[in-house]
Design a protein around this motif. Structure first.
Motif, PDB file in Angstrom:
ATOM      1  N   LYS A  62      65.909 -21.096  96.943  1.00  0.00           N
ATOM      2  CA  LYS A  62      64.694 -21.429  97.700  1.00  0.00           C
ATOM      3  C   LYS A  62      63.471 -21.402  96.776  1.00  0.00           C
ATOM      4  CE  LYS A  62      61.968 -19.917 101.648  1.00  0.00           C
ATOM      5  NZ  LYS A  62      61.800 -18.901 102.687  1.00  0.00           N
ATOM      6  N   VAL A  63      63.375 -20.386  95.951  1.00  0.00           N
ATOM      7  CA  VAL A  63      62.245 -20.261  95.030  1.00  0.00           C
ATOM      8  C   VAL A  63      62.310 -21.356  93.966  1.00  0.00           C
ATOM      9  CG1 VAL A  63      61.176 -18.795  93.281  1.00  0.00           C
ATOM     10  CG2 VAL A  63      61.975 -17.790  95.430  1.00  0.00           C
ATOM     11  N   LEU A  64      63.483 -21.559  93.370  1.00  0.00           N
ATOM     12  CA  LEU A  64      63.604 -22.555  92.301  1.00  0.00           C
ATOM     13  C   LEU A  64      63.417 -23.977  92.815  1.00  0.00           C
ATOM     14  CD1 LEU A  64      66.429 -21.017  90.118  1.00  0.00           C
ATOM     15  CD2 LEU A  64      63.983 -21.122  89.631  1.00  0.00           C
ATOM     16  N   ARG A  65      63.788 -24.239  94.054  1.00  0.00           N
ATOM     17  CA  ARG A  65      63.574 -25.571  94.646  1.00  0.00           C
ATOM     18  C   ARG A  65      62.093 -25.913  94.720  1.00  0.00           C
ATOM     19  NH1 ARG A  65      67.060 -28.912  96.844  1.00  0.00           N
ATOM     20  NH2 ARG A  65      65.999 -30.039  98.466  1.00  0.00           N
ATOM     21  N   LYS A  66      61.262 -24.917  94.898  1.00  0.00           N
ATOM     22  CA  LYS A  66      59.818 -25.132  94.928  1.00  0.00           C
ATOM     23  C   LYS A  66      59.211 -25.070  93.530  1.00  0.00           C
ATOM     24  CE  LYS A  66      59.295 -23.187  99.548  1.00  0.00           C
ATOM     25  NZ  LYS A  66      58.801 -22.034 100.300  1.00  0.00           N
ATOM     26  N   LEU A  67      59.738 -24.197  92.705  1.00  0.00           N
ATOM     27  CA  LEU A  67      59.174 -23.941  91.387  1.00  0.00           C
ATOM     28  C   LEU A  67      59.464 -25.043  90.370  1.00  0.00           C
ATOM     29  CD1 LEU A  67      57.785 -22.003  89.398  1.00  0.00           C
ATOM     30  CD2 LEU A  67      60.001 -20.896  89.088  1.00  0.00           C
ATOM     31  N   ASN A  83      55.494 -28.501  74.671  1.00  0.00           N
ATOM     32  CA  ASN A  83      55.131 -28.321  76.066  1.00  0.00           C
ATOM     33  C   ASN A  83      55.742 -27.038  76.617  1.00  0.00           C
ATOM     34  OD1 ASN A  83      55.858 -28.886  79.155  1.00  0.00           O
ATOM     35  ND2 ASN A  83      53.909 -29.826  78.611  1.00  0.00           N
ATOM     36  N   LYS A  84      54.900 -26.159  77.103  1.00  0.00           N
ATOM     37  CA  LYS A  84      55.340 -24.839  77.556  1.00  0.00           C
ATOM     38  C   LYS A  84      56.158 -24.900  78.846  1.00  0.00           C
ATOM     39  CE  LYS A  84      51.602 -22.595  75.146  1.00  0.00           C
ATOM     40  NZ  LYS A  84      50.378 -21.811  75.213  1.00  0.00           N
ATOM     41  N   ALA A  85      55.781 -25.779  79.769  1.00  0.00           N
ATOM     42  CA  ALA A  85      56.539 -25.913  81.022  1.00  0.00           C
ATOM     43  C   ALA A  85      57.970 -26.356  80.729  1.00  0.00           C
ATOM     44  CB  ALA A  85      55.854 -26.899  81.962  1.00  0.00           C
ATOM     45  N   TRP A  86      58.135 -27.244  79.760  1.00  0.00           N
ATOM     46  CA  TRP A  86      59.471 -27.724  79.369  1.00  0.00           C
ATOM     47  C   TRP A  86      60.348 -26.559  78.924  1.00  0.00           C
ATOM     48  CZ3 TRP A  86      61.479 -28.504  74.164  1.00  0.00           C
ATOM     49  CH2 TRP A  86      62.694 -29.199  74.139  1.00  0.00           C
ATOM     50  N   TRP A  87      59.789 -25.684  78.095  1.00  0.00           N
ATOM     51  CA  TRP A  87      60.569 -24.538  77.610  1.00  0.00           C
ATOM     52  C   TRP A  87      60.967 -23.611  78.759  1.00  0.00           C
ATOM     53  CZ3 TRP A  87      63.041 -24.324  73.279  1.00  0.00           C
ATOM     54  CH2 TRP A  87      62.615 -25.084  72.198  1.00  0.00           C
ATOM     55  N   ILE A  88      60.075 -23.402  79.698  1.00  0.00           N
ATOM     56  CA  ILE A  88      60.393 -22.550  80.852  1.00  0.00           C
ATOM     57  C   ILE A  88      61.494 -23.198  81.684  1.00  0.00           C
ATOM     58  CG2 ILE A  88      59.491 -21.518  82.970  1.00  0.00           C
ATOM     59  CD1 ILE A  88      56.706 -21.510  81.477  1.00  0.00           C
ATOM     60  N   LEU A  89      61.405 -24.510  81.891  1.00  0.00           N
ATOM     61  CA  LEU A  89      62.442 -25.222  82.640  1.00  0.00           C
ATOM     62  C   LEU A  89      63.814 -25.058  81.987  1.00  0.00           C
ATOM     63  CD1 LEU A  89      60.511 -28.467  83.522  1.00  0.00           C
ATOM     64  CD2 LEU A  89      61.656 -26.973  85.177  1.00  0.00           C
ATOM     65  N   ILE A  90      63.865 -25.170  80.684  1.00  0.00           N
ATOM     66  CA  ILE A  90      65.143 -25.008  79.982  1.00  0.00           C
ATOM     67  C   ILE A  90      65.702 -23.614  80.227  1.00  0.00           C
ATOM     68  CG2 ILE A  90      66.226 -24.852  77.708  1.00  0.00           C
ATOM     69  CD1 ILE A  90      64.234 -27.033  76.806  1.00  0.00           C
ATOM     70  N   GLY A  91      64.826 -22.607  80.215  1.00  0.00           N
ATOM     71  CA  GLY A  91      65.269 -21.233  80.432  1.00  0.00           C
ATOM     72  C   GLY A  91      65.744 -20.950  81.839  1.00  0.00           C
ATOM     73  N   LEU A  92      65.217 -21.679  82.821  1.00  0.00           N
ATOM     74  CA  LEU A  92      65.556 -21.409  84.225  1.00  0.00           C
ATOM     75  C   LEU A  92      66.887 -22.008  84.658  1.00  0.00           C
ATOM     76  CD1 LEU A  92      62.128 -21.883  85.998  1.00  0.00           C
ATOM     77  CD2 LEU A  92      63.423 -19.753  85.758  1.00  0.00           C
ATOM     78  N   GLN A  93      67.372 -23.000  83.924  1.00  0.00           N
ATOM     79  CA  GLN A  93      68.621 -23.646  84.319  1.00  0.00           C
ATOM     80  C   GLN A  93      69.333 -24.136  83.060  1.00  0.00           C
ATOM     81  OE1 GLN A  93      68.666 -27.387  84.118  1.00  0.00           O
ATOM     82  NE2 GLN A  93      66.860 -26.865  82.944  1.00  0.00           N
ATOM     83  N   THR A  94      70.517 -24.637  83.168  1.00  0.00           N
ATOM     84  CA  THR A  94      71.356 -24.887  81.990  1.00  0.00           C
ATOM     85  C   THR A  94      71.200 -26.269  81.365  1.00  0.00           C
ATOM     86  OG1 THR A  94      73.164 -25.585  83.419  1.00  0.00           O
ATOM     87  CG2 THR A  94      73.121 -23.271  82.766  1.00  0.00           C
ATOM     88  N   GLU A  95      70.454 -27.164  81.974  1.00  0.00           N
ATOM     89  CA  GLU A  95      70.333 -28.521  81.428  1.00  0.00           C
ATOM     90  C   GLU A  95      69.106 -28.615  80.529  1.00  0.00           C
ATOM     91  OE1 GLU A  95      71.667 -31.643  83.600  1.00  0.00           O
ATOM     92  OE2 GLU A  95      72.649 -30.430  85.114  1.00  0.00           O
TER      93      GLU A  95
END
Length: 122
Positions: A62-67, A83-95
């Motif tokens: 639920k949180v990640l669907r919004k985040l 890009n900092k958001a890109w690095w966070i995205l990589i850390g939050l999921q495996t792709e």
């Protein structure tokens, strides 16, 4: 880390950019910060053999669907791998799509949103 990730979805403008920057700093500069992003939304239990058992928390998807869409919107193609958001995205999921907003938007539409679909109670 948890509070920053959860609050990011409600922030706008400069506050959002500041929160992304703070998250990036925590992820990259603090000991264990990368693991904190990777482990977000999981109950992590160390095992005797040195491995870890990761059990998703009930509200994780639920949180990640919004985040995740919020972070995708923060991708600035001109920054590339800086890009900092890109690095966070990589850390939050495996792709790991390239740091291009259009590519991430397509990923979210085609597979990411399904990956983080709400978990139905059984």
């Amino acid at each position: 880390m948890d509070l920053l990730l959860r609050s990011l979805q409600t922030l706008t403008g400069e506050e959002r950019k500041e929160a992304v920057s703070d998250l990036y700093d925590l992820e990259t500069k603090e000991p264990g910060g990368g693991d904190a992003v990777l482990d977000f939304g999981y109950n992590v239990t160390p095992n005797a053999d040195g491995t870890r058992t990761m059990t998703p928390l009930p509200d994780r998807n639920k949180v990640l669907r919004k985040l995740i869409p919020v972070l995708v919107a923060e991708i600035d193609d001109s920054e590339g791998i800086k890009n900092k958001a890109w690095w966070i995205l990589i850390g939050l999921q495996t792709e790991c799509p390239p740091p291009k907003r259009e590519v991430w938007e397509k990923w979210w539409k085609d597979s990411g949103s399904k990956k983080f679909a709400p978990v139905s109670a059984r």
